[in-house]
Design a protein around this motif. Structure first.
Motif, PDB file in Angstrom:
ATOM      1  N   ASP A  55       1.056   3.111  -3.428  1.00 60.34           N
ATOM      2  CA  ASP A  55       2.047   4.193  -3.295  1.00 60.34           C
ATOM      3  C   ASP A  55       1.416   5.551  -3.591  1.00 60.34           C
ATOM      4  O   ASP A  55       1.720   6.541  -2.926  1.00 60.34           O
ATOM      5  CB  ASP A  55       3.245   3.952  -4.217  1.00 60.34           C
ATOM      6  CG  ASP A  55       4.104   2.777  -3.767  1.00 60.34           C
ATOM      7  OD1 ASP A  55       3.980   2.341  -2.598  1.00 60.34           O
ATOM      8  OD2 ASP A  55       4.900   2.285  -4.592  1.00 60.34           O
ATOM      9  N   ARG A  56       0.549   5.619  -4.590  1.00 62.48           N
ATOM     10  CA  ARG A  56      -0.155   6.869  -4.915  1.00 62.48           C
ATOM     11  C   ARG A  56      -1.036   7.309  -3.740  1.00 62.48           C
ATOM     12  O   ARG A  56      -1.109   8.500  -3.427  1.00 62.48           O
ATOM     13  CB  ARG A  56      -1.040   6.711  -6.161  1.00 62.48           C
ATOM     14  CG  ARG A  56      -0.360   6.693  -7.494  1.00 62.48           C
ATOM     15  CD  ARG A  56       0.138   8.054  -7.985  1.00 62.48           C
ATOM     16  NE  ARG A  56      -0.750   9.186  -7.861  1.00 62.48           N
ATOM     17  CZ  ARG A  56      -1.562   9.654  -8.795  1.00 62.48           C
ATOM     18  NH1 ARG A  56      -1.611   9.076  -9.976  1.00 62.48           N
ATOM     19  NH2 ARG A  56      -2.315  10.720  -8.570  1.00 62.48           N
ATOM     20  N   LYS A  85      -0.548   6.618  -0.564  1.00 62.36           N
ATOM     21  CA  LYS A  85       0.347   7.114   0.492  1.00 62.36           C
ATOM     22  C   LYS A  85       0.818   8.535   0.185  1.00 62.36           C
ATOM     23  O   LYS A  85       0.843   9.383   1.076  1.00 62.36           O
ATOM     24  CB  LYS A  85       1.553   6.187   0.662  1.00 62.36           C
ATOM     25  CG  LYS A  85       1.217   4.865   1.306  1.00 62.36           C
ATOM     26  CD  LYS A  85       2.448   3.985   1.372  1.00 62.36           C
ATOM     27  CE  LYS A  85       2.075   2.567   1.712  1.00 62.36           C
ATOM     28  NZ  LYS A  85       3.190   1.646   1.513  1.00 62.36           N
ATOM     29  N   GLU A  86       1.195   8.794  -1.064  1.00 61.78           N
ATOM     30  CA  GLU A  86       1.623  10.143  -1.450  1.00 61.78           C
ATOM     31  C   GLU A  86       0.482  11.140  -1.253  1.00 61.78           C
ATOM     32  O   GLU A  86       0.686  12.239  -0.748  1.00 61.78           O
ATOM     33  CB  GLU A  86       2.078  10.179  -2.907  1.00 61.78           C
ATOM     34  CG  GLU A  86       3.534   9.904  -3.145  1.00 61.78           C
ATOM     35  CD  GLU A  86       4.495  10.779  -2.355  1.00 61.78           C
ATOM     36  OE1 GLU A  86       4.392  12.027  -2.389  1.00 61.78           O
ATOM     37  OE2 GLU A  86       5.375  10.212  -1.698  1.00 61.78           O
ATOM     38  N   HIS A  87      -0.715  10.738  -1.657  1.00 64.08           N
ATOM     39  CA  HIS A  87      -1.894  11.600  -1.539  1.00 64.08           C
ATOM     40  C   HIS A  87      -2.158  11.973  -0.077  1.00 64.08           C
ATOM     41  O   HIS A  87      -2.546  13.092   0.226  1.00 64.08           O
ATOM     42  CB  HIS A  87      -3.115  10.893  -2.143  1.00 64.08           C
ATOM     43  CG  HIS A  87      -4.387  11.651  -2.032  1.00 64.08           C
ATOM     44  ND1 HIS A  87      -4.650  12.783  -2.775  1.00 64.08           N
ATOM     45  CD2 HIS A  87      -5.482  11.455  -1.249  1.00 64.08           C
ATOM     46  CE1 HIS A  87      -5.850  13.245  -2.451  1.00 64.08           C
ATOM     47  NE2 HIS A  87      -6.370  12.459  -1.532  1.00 64.08           N
ATOM     48  N   ASN A 122       0.147  12.023   2.239  1.00 62.41           N
ATOM     49  CA  ASN A 122       1.421  12.455   2.832  1.00 62.41           C
ATOM     50  C   ASN A 122       1.972  11.455   3.846  1.00 62.41           C
ATOM     51  O   ASN A 122       2.431  11.822   4.923  1.00 62.41           O
ATOM     52  CB  ASN A 122       1.289  13.842   3.473  1.00 62.41           C
ATOM     53  CG  ASN A 122       1.375  14.936   2.446  1.00 62.41           C
ATOM     54  OD1 ASN A 122       2.008  14.772   1.411  1.00 62.41           O
ATOM     55  ND2 ASN A 122       0.725  16.045   2.712  1.00 62.41           N
ATOM     56  N   GLY A 166       4.875   8.829   4.255  1.00 61.38           N
ATOM     57  CA  GLY A 166       6.151   8.431   3.682  1.00 61.38           C
ATOM     58  C   GLY A 166       6.502   7.000   4.048  1.00 61.38           C
ATOM     59  O   GLY A 166       5.994   6.462   5.027  1.00 61.38           O
ATOM     60  N   THR A 175      10.679  16.521   6.772  1.00 59.56           N
ATOM     61  CA  THR A 175      10.060  16.167   5.492  1.00 59.56           C
ATOM     62  C   THR A 175       8.649  16.729   5.440  1.00 59.56           C
ATOM     63  O   THR A 175       8.136  17.249   6.429  1.00 59.56           O
ATOM     64  CB  THR A 175       9.985  14.632   5.298  1.00 59.56           C
ATOM     65  OG1 THR A 175       9.110  14.076   6.283  1.00 59.56           O
ATOM     66  CG2 THR A 175      11.359  13.986   5.381  1.00 59.56           C
ATOM     67  N   TYR A 191       6.060  14.854   5.058  1.00 59.98           N
ATOM     68  CA  TYR A 191       5.142  13.793   5.462  1.00 59.98           C
ATOM     69  C   TYR A 191       4.555  14.035   6.857  1.00 59.98           C
ATOM     70  O   TYR A 191       5.210  14.590   7.726  1.00 59.98           O
ATOM     71  CB  TYR A 191       5.843  12.434   5.404  1.00 59.98           C
ATOM     72  CG  TYR A 191       6.307  12.105   4.010  1.00 59.98           C
ATOM     73  CD1 TYR A 191       5.391  11.842   2.997  1.00 59.98           C
ATOM     74  CD2 TYR A 191       7.658  12.092   3.688  1.00 59.98           C
ATOM     75  CE1 TYR A 191       5.806  11.563   1.705  1.00 59.98           C
ATOM     76  CE2 TYR A 191       8.084  11.805   2.395  1.00 59.98           C
ATOM     77  CZ  TYR A 191       7.152  11.543   1.412  1.00 59.98           C
ATOM     78  OH  TYR A 191       7.560  11.270   0.131  1.00 59.98           O
ATOM     79  N   GLY A 244      12.093   6.930  -0.675  1.00 61.66           N
ATOM     80  CA  GLY A 244      12.001   7.080  -2.122  1.00 61.66           C
ATOM     81  C   GLY A 244      13.383   7.000  -2.733  1.00 61.66           C
ATOM     82  O   GLY A 244      14.138   6.060  -2.478  1.00 61.66           O
TER      83      GLY A 244
END
Length: 188
Positions: free
Chosen positions: A98-99, A101-103, A105, A107, A133, A135, A157
């Motif tokens: 998940d980190r 994916k966030e890094h 961008n 979603g 968004t 993303y 989220g």
């Protein structure tokens, strides 16, 4: 407030991967390890068995994974065993994913619709999500729930957009109940 074990170890691995420029390779390894763990429930039972010593569990992890995955990932699994947190390995690895994916961008969207969406409709949903968004890409998960009657529910989220007819009918019913209560209160 105490941080979850998955956050502590997942963050540490993510920072290490970022520092060593190994985010993609570790992410790929973790996807494989998660699959291996899911397909081998006996391994989980063995690793979580209270009568097997930590040393034996560490040896088992090293025998299975050392040389097949990076030393960073093997080290993480070894540390989880040594600290008595092996039962949370899936959560740690998923948190790392998940980190990543966030890094990047990326979603993750869960779309529930009353009927199966066509490929054209799915493309329109993705296009709209990208426009509204931060993303740059989405990992999409679709499911059908006829109880929605029409429309859809999109969850990214902790954000939820609910345009289902089921919810609109529920809201309308609640508003009508309020109106009836107010009318009843005014009667002499």
């Amino acid at each position: 407030m105490a941080k979850l074990v998955s956050n502590i170890y997942g963050d540490a691995l993510f920072e290490l991967a970022l520092e060593q420029n190994k985010i993609d390779s570790l992410s790929e390894e973790i996807a494989v390890v998660l699959t291996v763990l899911a397909e081998n429930q006996d391994l989980s039972k063995l690793m979580n068995h209270p009568k097997i010593s930590k040393d034996e569990k560490v040896t088992l992890i090293e025998d299975i994974f050392k040389g097949r995955v990076s030393m960073e990932l093997t080290g993480l699994m070894r540390m989880l065993v040594e600290k008595g947190h092996y039962h949370e390995i899936d959560e740690v690895l998923v948190y790392f994913q998940d980190r990543v994916k966030e890094h990047k961008n990326i979603g993750t969207a869960y779309v529930t619709s009353a009927v199966e969406l066509s490929e054209l409709q799915k493309a329109a949903v993705v296009k709209r999500l990208l426009e509204t968004t931060k993303y740059v890409e989405f990992e999409m998960h679709y499911q059908v729930d006829a109880a929605l009657i029409g429309g859809m529910v999109i969850r990214i989220g902790d954000r939820v957009v609910d345009s289902s007819i089921q919810t609109k009918l529920h809201d309308l019913t609640r508003e009508l109940t309020k109106i009836q209560l107010k009318v009843g209160e005014c009667a002499p």
